[in-house]
Design an enzyme around this catalytic site. Structure first.
Site, PDB file in Angstrom:
ATOM      1  N   SER A 189       4.442  13.515   3.536  1.00 23.90           N
ATOM      2  CA  SER A 189       3.115  13.357   2.512  1.00 23.90           C
ATOM      3  C   SER A 189       2.205  12.045   3.462  1.00 23.90           C
ATOM      4  CB  SER A 189       3.427  12.595   1.428  1.00 23.90           C
ATOM      5  OG  SER A 189       4.278  13.725   0.893  1.00 23.90           O
ATOM      6  N   HIS A 235       1.455   6.712   2.087  1.00 25.98           N
ATOM      7  CA  HIS A 235       0.920   7.993   1.225  1.00 25.98           C
ATOM      8  C   HIS A 235      -1.278   7.023   1.439  1.00 25.98           C
ATOM      9  CE1 HIS A 235       2.740  10.586  -2.322  1.00 25.98           C
ATOM     10  NE2 HIS A 235       2.775  10.477  -0.680  1.00 25.98           N
TER      11      HIS A 235
END
Length: 285
Positions: A189, A235
């Site tokens: 991610s 992230h």
């Protein structure tokens, strides 16, 4: 009496024409039309070899398969996922990202594990980016990688795209170690968020309609902070790293493009590794 001049490739043929570049005599069969006069085949071939290969918007080389690196990255992630399913949690513990120091409850001795257990454990900052346990996790990341990564690879070229992906992953890992090092973190991610940020930068640079990518990015940021067991730290670290790299790539002046682009990549890489070192030092101190 003047000596007859013969073609350098056909000594039996007299000629009064010379190549405008090398001045070798050439007969009609060897003449190649040029903007001024004629050139010999060797000079034409040399000029063709020196002609710059087609370039992408970012200055990368145009490849026959513009999505090859994305396909390889997806293949690596899926291969590691299948290996995790075959081997079990032991591989997750061996490759996942975490750094913990504390007293052993049985011996009372101070011990460190994960990235905190010495420099030989730093491989985790990148191996964790290829590690997934759940089907939904790898499915979502690989779909995002294909939808966002493939067009970006075609835009950047292979080497710049791969460097962006790897350094974005390292930026995500650095953020995780700084903010929540004691939580086992894994997944692509962070790298994918770096691709999101880069896509937004290049869409802005090329004056495309940014609403689709901004809406998609906003939704992913909301999910990062609201879904359980999602590493918003990774992230956001990947997003920041990828965005900074893309700014350097997209707005580099043409006359110093390679220097600015690779210099920006190197700077973000150094900062990511330095922050990782700071985080580990804080944990082990």
């Amino acid at each position: 009496m003047d000596q007859a001049v013969c073609c350098y490739r056909h000594p039996d043929r007299e000629t009064g024409i010379r190549c405008t570049r090398c001045e070798r005599p050439i007969c009609p069969e060897c003449m190649v039309n040029a903007s001024v006069g004629f050139q010999c085949p060797e000079c034409v071939n040399e000029a063709n070899r020196r002609t710059a290969a087609p370039r992408t918007v970012a200055g990368g080389t145009v490849a026959a398969d513009p999505f090859l690196v994305t396909k390889i990255l997806i293949g690596l992630n899926i291969a590691v996922f299948l290996l995790v399913k075959a081997v079990g949690d032991r591989l997750v513990n061996d490759l996942g990202l975490y750094a913990i120091c504390g007293n052993d409850p049985f011996t009372g001795q101070h011990a460190c594990i994960g990235v905190a257990d010495g420099a030989d454990q730093w491989y985790r900052v990148i191996t964790s980016a290829f590690l997934h346990q759940e089907y939904w996790h790898i499915g979502f990341n690989m779909l995002s990688l294909w939808w966002i990564g493939a067009p970006l690879e075609r835009l950047l070229g292979r080497s710049r795209y791969l460097a962006l992906y790897v350094v974005s992953a390292l930026g995500g890992s650095a953020a995780v170690l700084l903010i929540s090092p004691d939580v086992l973190t894994l997944g692509a991610s962070g790298a994918v968020f770096g691709l999101f940020g880069a896509t937004a930068v290049f869409m802005r640079r090329m004056r495309y309609d940014m609403r689709p990518i901004l809406i998609l990015l906003a939704l992913n940021i909301v999910f990062s902070f609201t879904w359980a067991n999602v590493s918003w730290q990774g992230h956001m670290g990947g997003l920041i790293a990828g965005t900074v790299i893309a700014i350097g790539m997209a707005y580099a002046p043409r006359e110093r493009r390679d220097l600015v682009q690779w210099g920006t990549l190197a700077a973000v890489l150094v900062v990511s590794l330095a922050l990782t070192g700071v985080a580990v030092a804080q944990i082990t101190s």
